[in-house]
Design an enzyme around this catalytic site. Structure first.
Site, PDB file in Angstrom:
ATOM      1  N   SER A 132       0.990  -1.170  -0.308  1.00 50.60           N
ATOM      2  CA  SER A 132       0.177  -0.318   0.034  1.00 50.60           C
ATOM      3  C   SER A 132       1.076   2.308  -0.305  1.00 50.60           C
ATOM      4  O   SER A 132       1.599   1.876  -1.006  1.00 50.60           O
ATOM      5  CB  SER A 132      -0.922  -0.265   0.856  1.00 50.60           C
ATOM      6  N   ASP A 274      -8.832  -6.048  -5.332  1.00 52.05           N
ATOM      7  CA  ASP A 274      -8.594  -4.299  -5.256  1.00 52.05           C
ATOM      8  C   ASP A 274      -9.291  -3.912  -5.943  1.00 52.05           C
ATOM      9  O   ASP A 274      -8.359  -3.533  -6.981  1.00 52.05           O
ATOM     10  CB  ASP A 274      -6.455  -4.806  -4.948  1.00 52.05           C
ATOM     11  N   HIS A 303      -8.483  -4.503  -1.286  1.00 49.41           N
ATOM     12  CA  HIS A 303      -6.999  -3.493  -0.711  1.00 49.41           C
ATOM     13  C   HIS A 303      -6.068  -4.476   0.227  1.00 49.41           C
ATOM     14  O   HIS A 303      -5.136  -4.270   0.625  1.00 49.41           O
ATOM     15  CB  HIS A 303      -6.935  -2.497  -0.913  1.00 49.41           C
TER      16      HIS A 303
END
Length: 328
Positions: A132, A274, A303
């Site tokens: 991320s 995602d 995600h």
């Protein structure tokens, strides 16, 4: 300052206690001029193992996994066994303490890490494993300091933020601003985090977890997911200021790196469900980086797959760490 390593322990075992420290220095930032920064960090793992920088989302920090010295569970605790083959270095993101209220580029985080390495006397690290926001920072570190990095593992990040995802974050920041204007910044952060939780997960997961019929509470209707979202928001607001949320959220949207500048061994991981960072964005990034490996991770969790898919993520980390150059 770094906690001193006992020489006799090193000589007998090649291991050292986990340590925490902080370094203060002036950082020339991309959008905010020169600022004095205090960077907090933690190091854990065998001294002779490859040095691996680890970075997670904007809510992740220096404490990645537990140790004898710091026994509380880290934000990536399920990956403790996989990370045991590395000497892990992690930081608290600049701005995470709320005391740094100005635009922060992911590249600023990368420069700060390089400065920290200088202070610690580390010329080169074997790898950078980022997920991320941490993957965004890892991309910038790879682009800026190819001579200081052996390999990159980038999970759930593209070359830039997707416009739709940025639009979602802009509304989260407006929720924070409304809370501040109303004299209750914590409520704004809680609402922003609850909204963010919708983007971290998937509609399919919500169908499985929150399919119960709505209830009538007084004269209001509550849906099944509300208690979960409220709890997530309140918990996050208890440890994150409005300034920290705003600036790190903005930092994600400032992310932009030219794939041509990443010229080292790289593995890019996409989670198939995602929609915050779509597969095609990560695939395009991997295609543009010469010799890169692309891995698709099946998951219900969107995600947050790098946190929830523990076995799959452990296999990816184990394979990546096995390729790293030994400590020098």
């Amino acid at each position: 300052m770094t906690v001193a390593i006992k020489r006799d322990v090193l000589e007998r075992t090649g291991e050292a206690p986990a340590s925490r420290g902080e370094e203060t220095f002036t950082l020339a930032m991309r959008h905010s001029g020169s600022r004095q920064v205090t960077l907090r960090y933690e190091i854990t793992g065998p001294v002779l193992a490859p040095i691996l920088i680890v970075g997670g989302g904007i809510s992740a920090g220096q404490h990645v996994i537990s140790s004898a010295e710091f026994a509380e569970a880290g934000w990536w605790e399920p990956q403790k066994a996989a990370l045991a083959a590395a000497r892990v270095l992690a930081i608290d993101w600049i701005g995470a303490d709320g005391a740094f209220d100005c635009p922060i580029d992911p590249a600023d985080q990368a420069v700060a890490i390089a400065t920290l390495l200088d202070r610690l006397g580390i010329a080169r690290v074997a790898g950078f494993a980022g997920a991320s926001y941490g993957a965004m920072v890892g991309l910038h570190f790879a682009a800026l300091y190819p001579e200081r990095l052996g390999a990159l593992l980038s999970v759930s990040a593209g070359a830039s933020a997707h416009p739709f995802s940025s639009a979602c974050r802009s509304l989260q920041r407006k929720a924070v601003a409304i809370g501040e204007q109303g004299g209750n910044p914590a409520a704004g952060v809680a609402l922003a985090r609850a909204l963010a939780m919708l983007t971290y997960r998937t509609a399919d997961e919500y169908r499985v977890r929150f399919d119960a019929a709505p209830t009538v509470d007084g004269d209001l209707v509550r849906v099944s997911a509300e208690d979960y979202l409220d709890a997530q928001g309140l918990r996050y607001a208890g440890r994150t200021t409005a300034a920290a949320y705003r600036r790190l959220s903005e930092s994600i949207d400032l992310h932009r790196v030219d794939p041509a500048t990443v010229r080292l061994p790289a593995t890019f991981v996409a989670v198939e469900s995602d929609w915050l960072v779509p597969i095609e964005d990560i695939h395009a990034l991997a295609d543009a980086v010469g010799g890169a490996r692309f891995v698709l991770m099946p998951s219900l969790y969107g995600h947050d797959g790098f946190l929830k898919e523990e076995a799959q993520m452990a296999a990816i980390l184990t394979d990546f760490i096995a390729t790293l150059e030994p400590a020098r």
